[in-house]
Design a protein around this motif. Structure first.
Motif, PDB file in Angstrom:
ATOM      1  N   THR A  53     -67.048  66.001   5.034  1.00 40.20           N
ATOM      2  CA  THR A  53     -68.339  65.725   5.669  1.00 40.20           C
ATOM      3  C   THR A  53     -68.121  65.149   7.058  1.00 40.20           C
ATOM      4  N   VAL A  54     -69.093  65.411   7.929  1.00 44.59           N
ATOM      5  CA  VAL A  54     -69.066  64.882   9.293  1.00 44.59           C
ATOM      6  C   VAL A  54     -70.408  64.223   9.557  1.00 44.59           C
ATOM      7  N   ARG A  55     -70.355  62.992  10.074  1.00 51.12           N
ATOM      8  CA  ARG A  55     -71.580  62.240  10.352  1.00 51.12           C
ATOM      9  C   ARG A  55     -71.493  61.637  11.745  1.00 51.12           C
ATOM     10  N   THR A  56     -72.572  61.809  12.511  1.00 54.68           N
ATOM     11  CA  THR A  56     -72.659  61.214  13.842  1.00 54.68           C
ATOM     12  C   THR A  56     -73.683  60.097  13.807  1.00 54.68           C
ATOM     13  N   SER A  57     -73.247  58.909  14.182  1.00 59.89           N
ATOM     14  CA  SER A  57     -74.129  57.744  14.133  1.00 59.89           C
ATOM     15  C   SER A  57     -73.693  56.745  15.194  1.00 59.89           C
TER      16      SER A  57
ATOM     17  N   ASP B  14     -65.065  62.481   6.947  1.00 55.90           N
ATOM     18  CA  ASP B  14     -64.568  62.008   5.651  1.00 55.90           C
ATOM     19  C   ASP B  14     -63.995  63.197   4.901  1.00 55.90           C
TER      20      ASP B  14
ATOM     21  N   VAL C  96     -68.354  59.428  15.693  1.00 57.89           N
ATOM     22  CA  VAL C  96     -68.410  60.601  14.837  1.00 57.89           C
ATOM     23  C   VAL C  96     -67.404  60.356  13.723  1.00 57.89           C
ATOM     24  N   THR C  97     -67.869  60.389  12.475  1.00 56.88           N
ATOM     25  CA  THR C  97     -67.006  60.050  11.347  1.00 56.88           C
ATOM     26  C   THR C  97     -66.793  61.270  10.470  1.00 56.88           C
TER      27      THR C  97
ATOM     28  N   ARG D  64     -61.005  58.560   5.941  1.00 60.27           N
ATOM     29  CA  ARG D  64     -62.210  58.546   6.768  1.00 60.27           C
ATOM     30  C   ARG D  64     -61.774  58.200   8.186  1.00 60.27           C
TER      31      ARG D  64
ATOM     32  N   ASP E  66     -67.728  71.523  11.052  1.00 60.60           N
ATOM     33  CA  ASP E  66     -68.074  70.365  10.216  1.00 60.60           C
ATOM     34  C   ASP E  66     -67.953  70.633   8.729  1.00 60.60           C
TER      35      ASP E  66
END
Length: 907
Positions: free
Chosen positions: A136-140, A147, A144-145, A152, A212
């Motif tokens: 998974t890819v998360r932008t916050s 996992d 940009v993280t 992670r 992603d």
């Protein structure tokens, strides 16, 4: 003089079917106007590991490309992957190339190290197996993280750190991943190292998530190294992560934009901070040596002491396991631990291709002591403890010397792990031009000098400003200090990342890359040719090691010509030194791999692609988009030309591996025709005044256009900028409309706006021997089939038929003969193409006769075997043969294409 940007070109482009705008590699069909088609389908394709067998470790995962026949599959086709035993393997798929009808031409696939692994696989149209835990890819906020399910990784979106942290199981294994560089004002001299030294860190300008998941993520980071109020050394770094893996692969590209007279780089690398935990005797450092060797060290060693803590304690430390509690040790040791020096700093440095050394010290300000040494290190280090640590490495470590792996501060709370692509222990990088010009101030003097050294010199042109280099690194966030056996396996994956490949037979059946065929030993005549092809390839491959063609700026290239008197390649003689893709050496190596499927052939061509696409080409500045002709330094010659920056030489590697960096390099060349506004390639020999006109540029229809067209072909295939297709087709059709097509003489000009050439009503002739040996033949072999234009086909076939024809035959068709042409053996493949297209058996026999005659190449009976030269005649024993790089490349391409096109006519 007007300078057109790509936007003004697009705004004024006329003619040609338009494509909707897209980034290369997007998942749409190739053209909105393409007619609908019904996919024919395709049988499963067998895959194998390039080096054979099943690799014990991967560098996180593997990504590879597979071609498909025209009309077989739709662009949104899904694929399943299974091992030979039938185990389902999670796979991520995306299209990278399209046929003109919109069907998929190339697909890329990614699989993780966590997936089932076998010696072979089967790729088939179908529903893919999902990973047990998709990436998974998360932008916050500012990060940009990614996992992977195991680690992670948080990437910073600005500032001077690229990676905020790498966590595993809630534990930070590494943090503050950053780029480091340093320079000095003067070159390194004895007693004057690092004069005016200045350090800088990479500063992030942009972060882009290119993929992603669910199997593979790609994060692209661009920026510059900080330097006072302005940045320098622009960089592009891509990070690759795979589902279920604990590895982070990094592809690091940097462009030199300094002043060669005063910017001497004395350090260039990637650094992480690594929290270190536990007692000093439970902190470990590892380095991979040559072959399977591993150096195992502890920060505070408890072996070899005057007092023995116990066999179990010593063995645990040596193996990297947690030692038993200290209250179980011999008290004579535990009561004196404070007197045992703690070595917190380690360095493995490979300053040349033939030897490395390991040193360590107790801390800054203390002397380094030598630990060990060896030949060629595999480029992997580790710092950590039984509760986790970071393995860090660089591919082609010894080949790209001077390199270094460094651990600092391991006796404190935090260590640093640095991969040095240019070791600070080496002399600073000196990119100054190698001579003072020797009074070559005028074109007349420069042309006269060309007659003796074959070097085309011009003041200010031998500059490295704008050249680049790419290095590949891998980092593993490990849950514990690895065993020596696993660490050695990781080192192998770092040094030679395993790659999956489809067979030569499948690739040929897909109809990609023009005229070639798998190895064929079905007759004595073919056996003879196959043996020659293998000999010339093996000879050059082995010369790399015998002549030590290694180093940060040199590895991947080969020399141009040989000096039989000195028993050396002409490394110091002007245009006879580094080859720089002259006469399509890159293409020869790639076609050799395509035919054989040989791992050594692939790695040889891969190294050349990494070199020639970066070092021999300018990526910014006044020469951006151009390459440099062969010379003593890769940037020395004043002939800056599109024939060297040719995207066709990179195209093989891109489609076989889906390498994003090489994709960028090809994309950057679609506007290379704009360079003709600012630099006239014929300036030294042109008669009369010439002022570049965007609507009437002096672009040759053969050498220049062929190189430009390769970039447009690659862009069109990749579904990119629509101007590429427009210019490609406009160029081909307007050249074909000339009375003598590609042989037409006279004042024919090129329109930058749409890629059209001007017209002519009267036939005339102008043909050069170099016209087609920089990729034009290979380009047209593919393009004729792609656009299916009868006039283009007929004019090109006529050019191929007439090049080696008699003067009488030439004059009968063109109005005059073509003069005394050179490289006739090389053009035997043009004759073969014409014979194939015309189904002309007599012409096919003529092609083979031309090949055997060997004009400007190797005639029948030429000795292809090498002899060993040793003793006082040479510095080191070497193999010597009557072979040159350019002749090898053109002989190789001629044989390969003649076998594919008229092989049935071979006696």
């Amino acid at each position: 003089m007007v300078h057109l940007t790509r936007r003004t070109v697009l705004a004024s482009a006329a003619g040609g079917a338009a494509l909707t705008a897209a980034q290369p590699g997007s998942a749409r069909a190739a053209a909105t106007a393409a007619p609908p088609f019904v996919p024919k389908g395709h049988d499963p394709v067998d895959l194998r590991w390039l080096e054979g067998g099943a690799p014990a470790e991967l560098a996180g995962g593997t990504t590879w490309g597979v071609p498909w026949p025209r009309g077989a599959l739709a662009p949104d086709q899904q694929f399943s992957l299974t091992t030979a035993s039938g185990d389902a393997v999670p796979v991520q798929t995306w299209p990278t190339g399209w046929w003109p009808d919109g069907s998929v031409k190339w697909t890329a696939h990614a699989s993780s190290s966590a997936a089932p692994r076998g010696e072979g696989y089967r790729l088939a149209p179908g529903t893919p197996q999902a990973p047990a835990r998709p990436l998974t890819v998360r932008t916050s906020g500012g990060a940009v993280t990614v996992d992977t399910g195991v680690v992670r990784v948080a990437f910073a979106r600005d500032g001077d750190e690229l990676v905020k942290s790498i966590e595993r199981g809630g534990t930070v294994i590494a943090r503050n991943g950053r780029l480091v560089a340093s320079r000095q004002d003067e070159p390194s001299t004895e007693g004057a190292k690092k004069v005016g030294s200045e350090s800088s860190a990479g500063v992030v300008e942009s972060v882009e998530v290119e993929q992603d998941g669910p199997v593979r993520a790609v994060v692209k980071v661009t920026g510059k190294h900080g330097r006072g109020g302005k940045g320098w050394l622009p960089f592009v770094v891509r990070f690759y992560l795979y589902a279920g893996s604990d590895a982070v692969r990094l592809v690091h590209s940097v462009v030199f934009d300094g002043d060669a007279e005063k910017d001497f780089i004395n350090g260039l690398g990637v650094r992480f901070t690594v929290p270190v935990r536990g007692e000093l005797h439970d902190r470990h450092v590892r380095f991979a040596g040559q072959d399977e060797g591993v150096l195992a060290e502890a920060v505070r060693g408890i072996t070899g002491l005057r007092r023995d803590p116990g066999a179990a304690v010593q063995q645990a430390q040596y193996e990297g396991r947690a030692t038993p509690p200290t209250d179980t040790w011999d008290e004579r040791v535990t009561s004196r631990l404070q007197w045992i020096p703690a070595f917190g700093d380690y360095s493995l440095h490979q300053l040349n291709a033939h030897g490395f050394e390991v040193h360590k010290r107790t801390g800054k300000g203390r002397s380094w002591i030598k630990v060990d040494g060896g030949g060629r290190a595999r480029g992997l280090g580790y710092v950590g403890s039984p509760t986790g640590g970071l393995a860090f490495g660089m591919r082609n470590f010894w080949q790209l010397h001077p390199t270094e792996l460094e651990v600092s501060g391991a006796a404190g709370e935090e260590a640093t792990a640095t991969v040095w692509a240019w070791s600070p222990r080496a002399a600073a990088m000196d990119l100054r031009f190698y001579h003072d010009g020797m009074g070559q101030d005028t074109y007349e003097e420069q042309l006269d000098a060309l007659e003796i050294t074959y070097e085309d010199y011009e003041p200010g042109f031998g500059t490295p400003h704008g050249i680049a280099r790419t290095t590949e690194m891998t980092f593993w966030a490990l849950e514990a200090t690895p065993t020596a056996e696993r660490f050695s396996r990781l080192a192998e994956a770092n040094a030679t990342p395993p790659l999956l490949a489809s067979s030569p037979q499948h690739n040929r059946s897909a109809g990609v890359f023009g005229a070639w065929s798998p190895v064929d030993r079905s007759s004595p005549a073919k056996v003879e040719l196959e043996d020659k092809l293998e000999k010339i390839h093996r000879y050059h491959r082995e010369q790399v090691d015998q002549r030590s063609w290694y180093g940060f700026w040199d590895y991947g290239d080969v020399m141009h010509s040989y000096d039989a008197v000195r028993h050396v390649w002409r490394y110091d003689v002007g245009g006879y030194a580094w080859d720089n893709s002259e006469l399509s050496t890159d293409s020869w190596l790639w076609y050799h791999y395509l035919r054989t499927g040989d791992a050594a052939a692939f790695r040889f061509a891969e190294a050349m692609t990494r070199h020639t696409g970066e070092v021999d080409v300018y990526h910014l500045g006044r020469f951006a988009g151009l390459g440099t002709r062969h010379g003593v330094q890769h940037w020395a010659d004043s002939a800056k030309q599109v024939r060297i920056s040719n995207a066709g030489y990179r195209r093989f590697y891109y489609f076989l591996t889906a390498d994003e960096r090489v994709g960028d390099l090809m994309h950057d060349l679609i506007d290379a025709d704009e360079t003709f506004l600012t630099l006239d390639p014929a300036r030294k020999i042109r008669e009369g005044a010439y002022e570049p006109d965007p609507a009437a540029l002096a672009v040759s229809k053969t050498t220049d256009w062929g190189a430009l067209a390769m970039a447009w072909l690659a862009e069109w295939e990749r579904n990119g900028d629509p101007i590429a297709r427009t210019k490609l087709i406009n160029g081909a059709t307007t050249i074909a409309a000339l009375p003598n097509g590609w042989a037409q003489g006279g004042d024919i000009t090129y329109d930058l706006a749409d890629g059209r050439f001007s017209s002519a009503t009267e036939p005339s002739v102008s043909v050069g021997s170099l016209s087609s040996v920089f990729g034009l033949i290979e380009l047209m072999t593919e393009l004729v089939e792609l656009i299916d234009d009868p006039q283009v086909r007929d004019q090109w076939v006529e050019f191929c038929r007439l090049y080696n024809a008699t003067k009488e035959e030439q004059a009968a068709v063109s109005g005059s003969d073509w003069g005394n042409l050179n490289l006739r053996q090389a053009y035997s493949r043009a004759t073969a193409y014409a014979a194939n297209q015309l189904d002309d058996a007599e012409l096919a026999q003529r092609a083979w006769a031309e090949l055997r005659r060997g004009h400007a190449g190797y005639p029948q009976g030429h000795p292809f075997d090498s002899v060993r030269v040793d003793g006082p005649a040479v510095l080191n024993p070497v193999d010597e043969a009557d072979l040159s790089t350019n002749a090898n490349a053109q002989f190789g391409l001629a044989v390969i294409q003649c076998l594919a096109l008229v092989g049935d006519a071979l006696d």
